[in-house]
Motif scaffolding. Structure first.
Motif, PDB file in Angstrom:
ATOM      1  N   ASP A 194       1.021  -1.560   0.163  1.00 28.50           N
ATOM      2  CA  ASP A 194       0.000  -0.318   0.014  1.00 28.50           C
ATOM      3  C   ASP A 194       0.877   1.497   0.243  1.00 28.50           C
ATOM      4  O   ASP A 194       1.732   1.453   0.809  1.00 28.50           O
ATOM      5  N   CYS A 195       0.322   2.422  -0.939  1.00 27.50           N
ATOM      6  CA  CYS A 195       1.517   3.496  -1.194  1.00 27.50           C
ATOM      7  C   CYS A 195       0.330   3.923  -1.077  1.00 27.50           C
ATOM      8  O   CYS A 195      -0.174   4.381  -2.623  1.00 27.50           O
ATOM      9  N   VAL A 196       0.753   5.719  -1.184  1.00 20.43           N
ATOM     10  CA  VAL A 196       0.310   6.684  -1.221  1.00 20.43           C
ATOM     11  C   VAL A 196       1.276   8.097  -2.702  1.00 20.43           C
ATOM     12  O   VAL A 196       2.193   8.073  -3.032  1.00 20.43           O
ATOM     13  N   VAL A 197       0.187   7.784  -4.565  1.00 23.76           N
ATOM     14  CA  VAL A 197       0.653   8.550  -4.406  1.00 23.76           C
ATOM     15  C   VAL A 197       0.333   9.856  -5.052  1.00 23.76           C
ATOM     16  O   VAL A 197      -1.007  10.498  -3.955  1.00 23.76           O
ATOM     17  N   THR A 198       1.080  11.481  -5.602  1.00 28.73           N
ATOM     18  CA  THR A 198       0.254  12.437  -6.563  1.00 28.73           C
ATOM     19  C   THR A 198      -0.939  12.199  -7.224  1.00 28.73           C
ATOM     20  O   THR A 198      -0.342  11.247  -8.154  1.00 28.73           O
ATOM     21  N   ASP A 199      -1.576  13.078  -7.484  1.00 28.36           N
ATOM     22  CA  ASP A 199      -3.058  12.781  -8.482  1.00 28.36           C
ATOM     23  C   ASP A 199      -3.581  14.481  -8.694  1.00 28.36           C
ATOM     24  O   ASP A 199      -4.496  14.843  -7.494  1.00 28.36           O
ATOM     25  N   GLY A 200      -2.782  14.972  -9.802  1.00 28.05           N
ATOM     26  CA  GLY A 200      -3.521  15.589 -10.104  1.00 28.05           C
ATOM     27  C   GLY A 200      -3.184  17.498  -8.726  1.00 28.05           C
ATOM     28  O   GLY A 200      -2.125  17.172  -8.068  1.00 28.05           O
ATOM     29  N   ARG A 201      -4.094  18.498  -8.652  1.00 26.82           N
ATOM     30  CA  ARG A 201      -4.346  19.499  -7.779  1.00 26.82           C
ATOM     31  C   ARG A 201      -5.661  19.751  -6.947  1.00 26.82           C
ATOM     32  O   ARG A 201      -7.177  19.556  -7.978  1.00 26.82           O
ATOM     33  N   GLN A 202      -5.227  19.898  -6.323  1.00 23.55           N
ATOM     34  CA  GLN A 202      -6.819  20.221  -5.447  1.00 23.55           C
ATOM     35  C   GLN A 202      -7.088  21.514  -5.552  1.00 23.55           C
ATOM     36  O   GLN A 202      -6.665  22.309  -6.246  1.00 23.55           O
ATOM     37  N   ARG A 210      -3.589  10.067  -3.654  1.00 22.26           N
ATOM     38  CA  ARG A 210      -4.221   8.755  -3.656  1.00 22.26           C
ATOM     39  C   ARG A 210      -3.631   7.690  -3.241  1.00 22.26           C
ATOM     40  O   ARG A 210      -2.730   7.482  -3.348  1.00 22.26           O
ATOM     41  N   TRP A 211      -4.397   6.625  -2.794  1.00 25.56           N
ATOM     42  CA  TRP A 211      -3.695   5.587  -2.011  1.00 25.56           C
ATOM     43  C   TRP A 211      -3.839   4.249  -3.742  1.00 25.56           C
ATOM     44  O   TRP A 211      -4.982   3.914  -3.859  1.00 25.56           O
ATOM     45  N   LEU A 212      -2.480   3.840  -3.188  1.00 21.14           N
ATOM     46  CA  LEU A 212      -3.101   2.153  -4.034  1.00 21.14           C
ATOM     47  C   LEU A 212      -2.548   0.979  -3.651  1.00 21.14           C
ATOM     48  O   LEU A 212      -1.480   0.896  -2.623  1.00 21.14           O
ATOM     49  N   SER A 213      -3.383   0.425  -4.097  1.00 22.87           N
ATOM     50  CA  SER A 213      -2.644  -1.448  -3.129  1.00 22.87           C
ATOM     51  C   SER A 213      -2.368  -2.586  -3.876  1.00 22.87           C
ATOM     52  O   SER A 213      -3.284  -2.436  -5.347  1.00 22.87           O
ATOM     53  N   PHE A 214      -1.569  -3.350  -4.098  1.00 20.98           N
ATOM     54  CA  PHE A 214      -1.905  -3.710  -4.911  1.00 20.98           C
ATOM     55  C   PHE A 214      -0.605  -5.249  -4.300  1.00 20.98           C
ATOM     56  O   PHE A 214      -0.487  -5.178  -3.369  1.00 20.98           O
ATOM     57  N   GLU A 215      -0.924  -6.112  -5.374  1.00 17.66           N
ATOM     58  CA  GLU A 215      -0.216  -7.649  -4.951  1.00 17.66           C
ATOM     59  C   GLU A 215       1.180  -8.175  -5.654  1.00 17.66           C
ATOM     60  O   GLU A 215       0.750  -8.243  -6.380  1.00 17.66           O
ATOM     61  N   ARG A 283       6.216 -11.903   8.815  1.00 17.29           N
ATOM     62  CA  ARG A 283       4.642 -11.942   7.240  1.00 17.29           C
ATOM     63  C   ARG A 283       4.708  -9.626   8.780  1.00 17.29           C
ATOM     64  O   ARG A 283       4.567 -10.488   8.995  1.00 17.29           O
ATOM     65  N   ILE A 284       4.195  -9.570   7.251  1.00 19.77           N
ATOM     66  CA  ILE A 284       3.631  -7.672   7.570  1.00 19.77           C
ATOM     67  C   ILE A 284       2.557  -8.546   7.330  1.00 19.77           C
ATOM     68  O   ILE A 284       1.536  -8.278   6.301  1.00 19.77           O
ATOM     69  N   PRO A 285       1.862  -7.746   8.149  1.00 21.46           N
ATOM     70  CA  PRO A 285       0.213  -7.248   8.512  1.00 21.46           C
ATOM     71  C   PRO A 285      -0.175  -6.422   7.603  1.00 21.46           C
ATOM     72  O   PRO A 285      -0.046  -5.520   7.568  1.00 21.46           O
ATOM     73  N   PHE A 286      -1.488  -6.422   6.799  1.00 22.10           N
ATOM     74  CA  PHE A 286      -2.088  -5.973   5.914  1.00 22.10           C
ATOM     75  C   PHE A 286      -2.504  -4.743   6.612  1.00 22.10           C
ATOM     76  O   PHE A 286      -2.857  -4.834   8.142  1.00 22.10           O
ATOM     77  N   ILE A 287      -2.499  -3.719   6.982  1.00 32.81           N
ATOM     78  CA  ILE A 287      -2.969  -2.252   7.488  1.00 32.81           C
ATOM     79  C   ILE A 287      -3.895  -1.161   6.214  1.00 32.81           C
ATOM     80  O   ILE A 287      -3.273  -1.174   4.334  1.00 32.81           O
ATOM     81  N   ARG A 288      -4.814  -1.326   6.114  1.00 35.35           N
ATOM     82  CA  ARG A 288      -5.739  -0.867   5.579  1.00 35.35           C
ATOM     83  C   ARG A 288      -5.097   1.001   5.508  1.00 35.35           C
ATOM     84  O   ARG A 288      -4.993   1.478   6.806  1.00 35.35           O
ATOM     85  N   PRO A 289      -5.365   1.345   4.379  1.00 33.08           N
ATOM     86  CA  PRO A 289      -5.340   2.633   4.195  1.00 33.08           C
ATOM     87  C   PRO A 289      -6.282   3.586   4.490  1.00 33.08           C
ATOM     88  O   PRO A 289      -7.481   3.327   4.987  1.00 33.08           O
ATOM     89  N   PRO A 290      -5.655   5.073   4.935  1.00 36.27           N
ATOM     90  CA  PRO A 290      -6.789   6.094   5.373  1.00 36.27           C
ATOM     91  C   PRO A 290      -7.652   6.349   4.351  1.00 36.27           C
ATOM     92  O   PRO A 290      -7.295   6.346   3.173  1.00 36.27           O
ATOM     93  N   GLY A 291      -8.696   6.415   4.302  1.00 40.40           N
ATOM     94  CA  GLY A 291      -9.874   7.261   3.431  1.00 40.40           C
ATOM     95  C   GLY A 291     -10.324   6.710   3.067  1.00 40.40           C
ATOM     96  O   GLY A 291     -11.789   6.361   2.642  1.00 40.40           O
TER      97      GLY A 291
END
Length: 291
Positions: A194-202, A210-215, A283-291
């Motif tokens: 799970d990681c966060v990326v920039t996504d346009g402008r507010q 924006r948060w991204l999750s992938f396996e 193993r690292i447990p799953f942590i739900r991203p904010p929001g």
């Protein structure tokens, strides 16, 4: 007092080690262990470019951890915080932007390569690579989100290009190429990232997030030191060591062929890693991203 190393002296050391004009080289480095240089990291980058020449391409890892919930760095930073403090910390975490986000713990040389005019960087928000040279665009063009360091990543292409790996003042623990061997191991363990990326402008003009999750494969470098020590004892068909070792500046440097080293790493993993990639406690447990 030791005189500062010049780019010419370091380039001579790199050529003596075996680096050649036209090489594609994946570089991991510690500026401190190279010793004092005339212009800091710029001296090392200049020496690397002189050693591989105009036809050569220099590649460096520019990994990022500050934007990740699943990194060791994040877990260390939030250790001891309350739930409210952790939530506030995550809300303030910067989103990854390939054009501006600095790497985390990759060293001054890698950072300078990333910022070099004409350099290119892959867009993966966790395991990007940067490159400068004729093949920089081709190497960094494609980097799927769900392929941190596997076949479809720049690392897979580097394997096919006959790349050489240079460990400049660092040990095998830093050898990114070994991760490709993890992907090629039978049934490698998979985990969520799970990681966060920039996504346009507010509306206020600030970058959006924006948060991204992938396996993907659960990367684990904890035994890379042992793998490297074994690799240094291996010989080629001609009887030469797979790993070339020498001094560059004041530091110990190693030069190894990426493809052959990855092939050997796959065999080593089969013998030395347990099925499933270790115990459940690793193993690292799953942590739900904010929001």
């Amino acid at each position: 007092m030791t005189a500062a190393y010049t780019s010419r002296a370091l380039a001579d050391d790199l050529r003596a080690l075996g680096l050649r004009s036209g090489d594609v080289v994946l570089v991991h480095s510690s500026l401190r262990r190279i010793g004092p240089t005339a212009q800091g990291a710029a001296t090392v980058v200049e020496a690397l470019r002189a050693a591989v020449g105009a036809e050569g391409t220099i590649v460096v890892p520019t990994f990022t951890a500050a934007n990740s919930l699943s990194s060791r760095t994040h877990r260390e930073r939030v250790q001891g915080m309350t739930a409210e403090e952790i939530d506030a910390f995550r809300q303030a975490m910067p989103g990854f932007d390939a054009t501006t986000t600095p790497s985390t713990g990759m060293g001054a040389v890698a950072e300078l390569v990333r910022r070099t005019p004409g350099a290119r960087r892959s867009t993966h928000p966790q395991t990007s690579l940067a490159a400068v040279g004729p093949l920089a665009e081709a190497i960094t063009r494609d980097h799927p989100l769900d392929c941190l360091l596997g076949e479809a990543s720049p690392l897979g292409l580097l394997y096919r290009l006959g790349t050489r790996v240079l460990l400049l003042g660092v040990g095998f623990e830093s050898c990114t190429a070994f991760h490709l061997g993890e992907y090629r191991s039978p049934d490698p363990p998979v985990r969520r990232y799970d990681c966060v990326v920039t996504d346009g402008r507010q509306a206020d003009g600030q970058p959006g997030r924006r948060w991204l999750s992938f396996e993907d494969v659960a990367l684990d470098d904890r035994d890379f030191g042992r793998l490297g020590a074994w690799l240094e004892r291996q010989r080629t068909d001609t009887g030469r060591g797979v790993v070339r070792r020498g001094r560059v500046g004041a530091g110990i440097a190693r030069l190894l062929p990426m493809a052959h080293s990855v092939d050997l790493a796959v065999e080593w993993f089969k013998e030395h890693r347990t099925a499933g990639g270790g115990s459940a406690g690793d193993r690292i447990p799953f942590i739900r991203p904010p929001g």
